[in-house]
Structures are given as structure tokens and as C-alpha cells.
Scaffold this active site. Structure first.
Site, mmCIF file in Angstrom:
data_model
loop_
_atom_site.group_PDB
_atom_site.id
_atom_site.type_symbol
_atom_site.label_atom_id
_atom_site.label_comp_id
_atom_site.label_asym_id
_atom_site.label_seq_id
_atom_site.Cartn_x
_atom_site.Cartn_y
_atom_site.Cartn_z
ATOM 1 N N TRP A 319 0.830 -1.203 0.000
ATOM 2 C CA TRP A 319 0.000 0.000 0.000
ATOM 3 C C TRP A 319 0.864 1.252 0.000
ATOM 4 C CZ3 TRP A 319 -0.677 4.279 3.086
ATOM 5 C CH2 TRP A 319 -1.845 5.024 2.886
ATOM 6 N N HIS A 320 2.022 1.190 0.658
ATOM 7 C CA HIS A 320 2.866 2.379 0.777
ATOM 8 C C HIS A 320 3.580 2.723 -0.524
ATOM 9 C CE1 HIS A 320 2.328 1.522 5.098
ATOM 10 N NE2 HIS A 320 2.550 2.801 5.254
ATOM 11 N N GLY A 321 3.723 1.778 -1.420
ATOM 12 C CA GLY A 321 4.390 2.080 -2.680
ATOM 13 C C GLY A 321 4.554 0.848 -3.543
#
Length: 469
Positions: A319-321
């Protein structure tokens, strides 16, 4: 348009407040919709159009879910559509590049511009549809109120991830819970200025150390410089993200919308499990409620519980990247949580609090080296260089990466990310009190505002000079 930009501070926010309070209450949600669209459109008209499409799809989908008996199938279609949009814009290029490493040239690499806030508002939309299908909330009948819930400019770009059940009572502009008193407005100013100072006085300055340390191959740097750079990153990440959350909460107060707290001094945690209960709370609770528990949570056997933890945290990392270092970061945290659940947590409980705290900091810092590196290879090289305590190539001195001012700010960051608040509970209580600041705190806020404006305007001036010459 960042919350810490001159355009937002001196044009967008004052104009939004003026129009909002001049017009009658019946028009105020429309004002928030308009200014939210302007903010999203500022970063790209295609992104704003996509946001409108997602809002329309999920609003209509919520109404359909409330009426149909076949909720599971319709919910699956809506979630698939939302995730499909997210994967297309955020992960399609990463997936194609990963496949092409094994089979060169097999897939075209798509690289569409990532729309502002897409991860936040799509997760909010999925949560809304899931809650409607489960009967936890009633479907929203007003498209205007739904858009305010989904894309209010205070939380839309950078979170926190909101829940419709929490926001619904405040979406009626005539509701008592929406009323903005002088104390509520002043509390909003306090939270906004705390967030602004975190962002521009600490996070943006600590980022200079981190950027310099990661601009050079990790194999060439001495271990102390690597430690310095990634410690600065760990603090920058907290002050940047929590600063934006504070500003979002403050903006919400200006317009009568209470947004959820997103950080609870996570670097004071004494285990990785506790860290995730304190860090980005709206994201952690979203994965818990909409993925971990539906998978079975901890109600099944130990093996399935560990499987569920690994799945959740791999996806949390992703989700963060869209890069492998985020996948590995999530995988490591999932595995660490499994180890804590299998017995390490009980062992830690027998140790002194300081030892538990040091355990959490060391483990978290080591995984953030991988998370914060320019790529997985660089992260592993940096971590390996630190563990070997490499000498690096000659010529790299501390002065090249951090001057005295930055080192003082780094020390201030270490103290202000939790230790000072833990040592002085009354100070912590005053900082978090949901009321207008007293005279002493008002004076302190004015000082923070002055220095924050100096940083903001200095950055704008430097950018102007750059583009002119």
C-alpha cells in the site's frame, strides 16, 4: 497544493473559509465539494475526473447494496472495480517491470500519473460499501454529502482514512455536531500549527540529511553516515506523516468535521505489534476490520493466524508504494508479528520496559532502512554495510551530510517524537487537550507559526529564483 504551501496557506484555505461562512448552511457542503475538486484538480484534471467517477460509482453502488438481496456479489464487483482502478494507476507499471525482468519485453510498462490521494479515497470507498453491505451503516442518499465524506480536501490527499459511520452524523451542515464554536475553531488552529511546524521545521529539514545519504551508493559510505541518514529518515517519516494528520484534523475543525486521530507516539511502543496500533491508526484499523478479521483473524489456528498476518502486512507494505522494498518491509513485519505471537511477546513481557522499547526501535529502524532506500538492492546494501560497520570510501565526512543546525534538529526530533511527552505527562495532556490554547501555549504557537512561515516563504522564494534563472 501541499498544506504547507504558500498557495494553500494564504489563498486556498482563507478563501474556502470565507466562502463557507458567508453562504447559508444549506450551501456549505456544496462549498466543500467545490474546493475539494479545486484542490484535486490542481494536481491534475484527469485525477479530479477519476475522483468524480469513483465517487459516483460507489455512491450508486451503496444505494444498490441497500436495496438488493444479493449483496455479496454486488459488493465483490464494487471492490473489484475500486481495486482495479488502484492497480491500474499504482501497480500496473510495477507488475509489468517485475514480469519483464523474468521475460524481457513481454509486457508493456504503463506509467500513468498517480492521482492525488487515490489510495486514501479508494480505501474509504471500499470500507463504505462493505459497511453498507453488512448493515453497519445506512446508504448515503445525498451525492453531495457522500462526496464530502469521500474527498473533503482536509483528509482526501493524505488521510487519515475516514469511516462513513464516524462521519455520517456530521455530514448534515445543520446538525449540532457540525457547529463550530470559537473553542473548536481555536483548537483547530492549534492542531494545524502543530502539524505545520512538524512538517516544515522538522520533517523537511531532516529530509535533507536523508536525501544526501541516499544520493550516494550505500557501498561507498561509512557506516556512521548510513546510520545518520536512516535515523533522519525514521524521524522525517514520522514528523511528515503525523504533521499532515495534525493539519488535516485542524482543517476538519474549521469546518465542523471531526477526523480520527492517526498517530499515538508510535516510537514509544514496546513491541512491533504495539507500534502498529499506534502508527497510521486509520490504515492499520482498516486492514484489521476489512481484511484480517474476514480472513479469520486470530480466531483460527496458529498457522492460519500467522498466514493472515503475513497477507495483511505484505499488502500493508505494498500500500505504501509499488516497489519490492515495500513488499519486503511488509513481509518482515508480518513475520516479526508471527514470532511475537508465537512466544516472543510473552518473553518480552518479562523484560524491563527499556529493553522492550530498545527491541522495538532496533527492529523497526532496521526494517525502515529497507523501506526508505531508493531500491531493495540499495536497502540491503545499506543494512549490510551497517552490520559490517564498513569504512566506506575516503572523503565522506559528517560535514558533507549534516551541518550543526541539522544535527541540532535531529536531536530535537529524537526528543519530540515521544520522549519529552512521556517524561512530562502534563505537557502531553496540554498538547492533546481538545480545547483552545491558553496564553502560554498561544505565545508558543505564534513563535512556531513565525518560524514555519519563514521556512515556507523561503522555499517559495528559492523556487521562484530557480524557475526564473
Amino acid at each position: 497544493m501541499a498544506f504547507s504551501s504558500v498557495q494553500f496557506l494564504f489563498i486556498f484555505l482563507p478563501l474556502a473559509l470565507a466562502v463557507y461562512y458567508v453562504l447559508p448552511k444549506a450551501a456549505r457542503n456544496a462549498v466543500l465539494c467545490l474546493f475539494s475538486l479545486i484542490l484535486f484538480g490542481w494536481s491534475g484534471l484527469r485525477g479530479a475526473a477519476l475522483l468524480l467517477g469513483v465517487a459516483a460509482l460507489n455512491w450508486l453502488g451503496g444505494l444498490a447494496l441497500a436495496r438488493t438481496a444479493r449483496k455479496r456479489g454486488l459488493l465483490a464487483l464494487l471492490v473489484a472495480a475500486d481495486l482495479g482502478v488502484l492497480c491500474l494507476f499504482k501497480y500496473a507499471g510495477f507488475a509489468a517491470e517485475s514480469v519483464n525482468r523474468l521475460f524481457p519485453g513481454l509486457l508493456p510498462v504503463l506509467a500513468p500519473a498517480l492521482p492525488l490521494g487515490i489510495s486514501f479515497y479508494l480505501f474509504a470507498a471500499i470500507g463504505y460499501c462493505a459497511d453498507v453491505a453488512a448493515g453497519r451503516v445506512q446508504a448515503c442518499r445525498s451525492p453531495v454529502r457522500f462526496f464530502v465524506f469521500l474527498a473533503f480536501f482536509g483528509h482526501g490527499p493524505s488521510g487519515p482514512i475516514v469511516r462513513y459511520g464516524q462521519q455520517a452524523p456530521q455530514l448534515d451542515p445543520r446538525a449540532e455536531s457540525r457547529r463550530v464554536t470559537a473553542e473548536r475553531f481555536c483548537y483547530g488552529i492549534k492542531r494545524f500549527l502543530f502539524g505545520l511546524s512538524k512538517k516544515v521545521l522538522l520533517a523537511d529539514q531532516l529530509a535533507l540529511i536523508y536525501q544526501r545519504a541516499t544520493s550516494v551508493p550505500a557501498q561507498t559510505l561509512p557506516a556512521p553516515i548510513l546510520v545518520l541518514g536512516y535515523t533522519a529518515f525514521m524521524l522525517q517519516l514520522y514528523f511528515d506523516f503525523s504533521g499532515y494528520s495534525d493539519m488535516a484534523i485542524g482543517i476538519g475543525c474549521f469546518f465542523g468535521l471531526d477526523l480520527p486521530e492517526n498517530f499515538d507516539y508510535p516510537y514509544l511502543a514496546q513491541s512491533i505489534g504495539e507500534y502498529w496500533r499506534r502508527w497510521h491508526i486509520s490504515l492499520s484499523s482498516w486492514f484489521r476490520d476489512y481484511l484480517y478479521i474476514p480472513l479469520g483473524g486470530s480466531r483460527c489456528g496458529t498457522a492460519r493466524t500467522c498466514r493472515n498476518l503475513v497477507i495483511v502486512f505484505v499488502l500493508t507494505g505494498l500500500w505504501h508504494g509499488a516497489a519490492w522494498q515495500y513488499v519486503v518491509f511488509g513481509l518482515l513485519h508480518g513475520l516479526i508479528l508471527c514470532v511475537e505471537r508465537l512466544g516472543l511477546r510473552d518473553l518480552l513481557a518479562k523484560l524491563p520496559a527499556l529493553v522492550r522499547h530498545l527491541y522495538m526501535l532496533v527492529v523497526l529502524w532496521a526494517t525502515l532502512v529497507i523501506f526508505g532506500a531508493p531500491g531493495l538492492g540499495q536497502g540491503l546494501a545499506a543494512l549490510g554495510g551497517i552490520l559490517r560497520w564498513q569504512n566506506g570510501e575516503p572523503g565522506y565526512t559528517l560535514a558533507a551530510f549534516a551541518d550543526a543546525k541539522l544535527l541540532w534538529l535531529l536531536a530535537a526530533g529524537v526528543l519530540l517524537c515521544g520522549p519529552v511527552q512521556a517524561l512530562f505527562p502534563r505537557l502531553k495532556e496540554a498538547l492533546n487537550a481538545r480545547k483552545a490554547p491558553g496564553p502560554a501555549m498561544t505565545a508558543g504557537l505564534l513563535v512556531l507559526f513565525f518560524f514555519s512561515l519563514m521556512r515556507v516563504t523561503a522555499g517559495t522564494y528559492n523556487a521562484f529564483i530557480y524557475f526564473q534563472f
